[in-house]
Design a protein around this motif. Sequence first.
Motif, PDB file in Angstrom:
ATOM      1  N   SER A 117     -13.952  22.500  -1.194  1.00  9.64           N
ATOM      2  CA  SER A 117     -13.746  21.927  -2.527  1.00  9.64           C
ATOM      3  C   SER A 117     -13.028  22.924  -3.430  1.00  9.64           C
ATOM      4  O   SER A 117     -12.137  22.550  -4.206  1.00  9.64           O
ATOM      5  CB  SER A 117     -15.088  21.528  -3.156  1.00  9.64           C
ATOM      6  OG  SER A 117     -15.709  20.508  -2.405  1.00  9.64           O
ATOM      7  N   ILE A 118     -13.402  24.209  -3.304  1.00  5.53           N
ATOM      8  CA  ILE A 118     -12.721  25.252  -4.079  1.00  5.53           C
ATOM      9  C   ILE A 118     -11.267  25.359  -3.652  1.00  5.53           C
ATOM     10  O   ILE A 118     -10.358  25.480  -4.488  1.00  5.53           O
ATOM     11  CB  ILE A 118     -13.441  26.606  -3.894  1.00  5.53           C
ATOM     12  CG1 ILE A 118     -14.841  26.546  -4.502  1.00  5.53           C
ATOM     13  CG2 ILE A 118     -12.621  27.734  -4.527  1.00  5.53           C
ATOM     14  CD1 ILE A 118     -15.674  27.788  -4.231  1.00  5.53           C
ATOM     15  N   LYS A 119     -11.027  25.297  -2.333  1.00  2.00           N
ATOM     16  CA  LYS A 119      -9.651  25.350  -1.820  1.00  2.00           C
ATOM     17  C   LYS A 119      -8.824  24.187  -2.356  1.00  2.00           C
ATOM     18  O   LYS A 119      -7.686  24.372  -2.784  1.00  2.00           O
ATOM     19  CB  LYS A 119      -9.663  25.316  -0.287  1.00  2.00           C
ATOM     20  CG  LYS A 119      -8.276  25.378   0.377  1.00  2.00           C
ATOM     21  CD  LYS A 119      -8.416  25.356   1.893  1.00  2.00           C
ATOM     22  CE  LYS A 119      -7.065  25.299   2.587  1.00  2.00           C
ATOM     23  NZ  LYS A 119      -6.308  26.574   2.466  1.00  2.00           N
ATOM     24  N   ARG A 120      -9.409  23.006  -2.363  1.00  2.00           N
ATOM     25  CA  ARG A 120      -8.700  21.826  -2.870  1.00  2.00           C
ATOM     26  C   ARG A 120      -8.436  21.962  -4.362  1.00  2.00           C
ATOM     27  O   ARG A 120      -7.357  21.591  -4.851  1.00  2.00           O
ATOM     28  CB  ARG A 120      -9.526  20.564  -2.582  1.00  2.00           C
ATOM     29  CG  ARG A 120      -8.887  19.262  -3.071  1.00  2.00           C
ATOM     30  CD  ARG A 120      -7.553  19.021  -2.416  1.00  2.00           C
ATOM     31  NE  ARG A 120      -6.971  17.742  -2.815  1.00  2.00           N
ATOM     32  CZ  ARG A 120      -5.682  17.468  -2.787  1.00  2.00           C
ATOM     33  NH1 ARG A 120      -4.816  18.379  -2.350  1.00  2.00           N
ATOM     34  NH2 ARG A 120      -5.244  16.286  -3.160  1.00  2.00           N
ATOM     35  N   PHE A 121      -9.401  22.504  -5.097  1.00  2.00           N
ATOM     36  CA  PHE A 121      -9.222  22.719  -6.537  1.00  2.00           C
ATOM     37  C   PHE A 121      -8.066  23.683  -6.789  1.00  2.00           C
ATOM     38  O   PHE A 121      -7.229  23.457  -7.671  1.00  2.00           O
ATOM     39  CB  PHE A 121     -10.517  23.259  -7.151  1.00  2.00           C
ATOM     40  CG  PHE A 121     -10.379  23.659  -8.593  1.00  2.00           C
ATOM     41  CD1 PHE A 121     -10.349  22.705  -9.597  1.00  2.00           C
ATOM     42  CD2 PHE A 121     -10.260  25.012  -8.942  1.00  2.00           C
ATOM     43  CE1 PHE A 121     -10.207  23.077 -10.934  1.00  2.00           C
ATOM     44  CE2 PHE A 121     -10.125  25.384 -10.269  1.00  2.00           C
ATOM     45  CZ  PHE A 121     -10.098  24.417 -11.271  1.00  2.00           C
ATOM     46  N   TRP A 151     -18.429  22.416   2.672  1.00  2.00           N
ATOM     47  CA  TRP A 151     -17.949  21.494   1.638  1.00  2.00           C
ATOM     48  C   TRP A 151     -17.655  22.208   0.324  1.00  2.00           C
ATOM     49  O   TRP A 151     -16.692  21.866  -0.383  1.00  2.00           O
ATOM     50  CB  TRP A 151     -18.965  20.371   1.412  1.00  2.00           C
ATOM     51  CG  TRP A 151     -20.228  20.809   0.710  1.00  2.00           C
ATOM     52  CD1 TRP A 151     -21.376  21.244   1.269  1.00  2.00           C
ATOM     53  CD2 TRP A 151     -20.413  20.848  -0.717  1.00  2.00           C
ATOM     54  NE1 TRP A 151     -22.288  21.565   0.301  1.00  2.00           N
ATOM     55  CE2 TRP A 151     -21.734  21.332  -0.928  1.00  2.00           C
ATOM     56  CE3 TRP A 151     -19.627  20.528  -1.812  1.00  2.00           C
ATOM     57  CZ2 TRP A 151     -22.263  21.498  -2.207  1.00  2.00           C
ATOM     58  CZ3 TRP A 151     -20.150  20.699  -3.088  1.00  2.00           C
ATOM     59  CH2 TRP A 151     -21.450  21.169  -3.276  1.00  2.00           C
ATOM     60  N   LEU A 152     -18.441  23.250  -0.005  1.00  2.00           N
ATOM     61  CA  LEU A 152     -18.227  23.963  -1.262  1.00  2.00           C
ATOM     62  C   LEU A 152     -16.913  24.744  -1.236  1.00  2.00           C
ATOM     63  O   LEU A 152     -16.091  24.627  -2.165  1.00  2.00           O
ATOM     64  CB  LEU A 152     -19.392  24.912  -1.528  1.00  2.00           C
ATOM     65  CG  LEU A 152     -19.267  25.780  -2.796  1.00  2.00           C
ATOM     66  CD1 LEU A 152     -19.141  24.909  -4.035  1.00  2.00           C
ATOM     67  CD2 LEU A 152     -20.444  26.733  -2.912  1.00  2.00           C
ATOM     68  N   ASN A 153     -16.702  25.529  -0.189  1.00  4.80           N
ATOM     69  CA  ASN A 153     -15.477  26.323  -0.106  1.00  4.80           C
ATOM     70  C   ASN A 153     -14.237  25.457   0.054  1.00  4.80           C
ATOM     71  O   ASN A 153     -13.170  25.772  -0.488  1.00  4.80           O
ATOM     72  CB  ASN A 153     -15.576  27.307   1.059  1.00  4.80           C
ATOM     73  CG  ASN A 153     -16.499  28.470   0.758  1.00  4.80           C
ATOM     74  OD1 ASN A 153     -16.705  28.826  -0.402  1.00  4.80           O
ATOM     75  ND2 ASN A 153     -17.071  29.068   1.796  1.00  4.80           N
ATOM     76  N   SER A 202      -1.790  21.969   2.303  1.00  2.49           N
ATOM     77  CA  SER A 202      -2.391  22.924   1.390  1.00  2.49           C
ATOM     78  C   SER A 202      -1.337  23.981   1.079  1.00  2.49           C
ATOM     79  O   SER A 202      -0.298  24.048   1.729  1.00  2.49           O
ATOM     80  CB  SER A 202      -3.625  23.565   2.041  1.00  2.49           C
ATOM     81  OG  SER A 202      -4.143  24.605   1.243  1.00  2.49           O
TER      82      SER A 202
END
Length: 233
Positions: free
Chosen positions: A40-44, A36-38, A144
Amino acid sequence: MRNYPPKRIGDFEFKIDSQERLQEGEETLISKEVNWLNLSIKRFIDLLFALLFMLTIGWWLFPIVAILIKLDSSGPVFFKQEREGIYNSIFNCYKFRSMVVNEQANMKMTRKGDPRVTQVGKFLRKTSIDELPQVLNIIYGNMSWVGPRPHIVLQNDEHALEIEGYRNRHLVKPGVTGLAQARGYRGETNQSNSIYFRYRLDMYYIKNWSVLLDLKIIWMTAKSFILGDENAF
């Protein structure tokens, strides 16, 4: 599937062998970096780059391209086409229209010298400007910046019959660019093994994904955009 000799693509070497298969029970298909963290970074990063693009380039380039398309041929500015995305979902992929309006647009791939491509469309496709409206897909969340390129349903059905596990490409979001495209695999698939090499590069990307790999592919694509790509037409 025929056997082919080893082929080196940049830093990657593959041996195409009819006995080689991806087994879900024996091999991990998705990178361990997927959490979920990575994500989220990708989405950011996706949203940040999309915003920066629209604020610096899109706001003036899109109107100019729209005027040129309308002056060159009749029809809409944008071309909307159903593509397959993550988990085999269907979404509308946006592009600048580069062809005359025709009934075969959703069934027949573009070929070199395709008479359906307009004069302005030739320039848009050669420079990949026709793909830029997919920034809207990124904002919507069904694409993406980096990922396996999305194909029309008909293409996916054909390739899935030829290549076992082909739809594993849909384990992640599709991208505006991908490892296969950054390594020069785009456009027509005249060679019998071309689509298979693309598939293998896509699966390599999915298995080894990281935020750093995404940034590297974006950089590789930017260089290709500046230097030009002979497979773009």
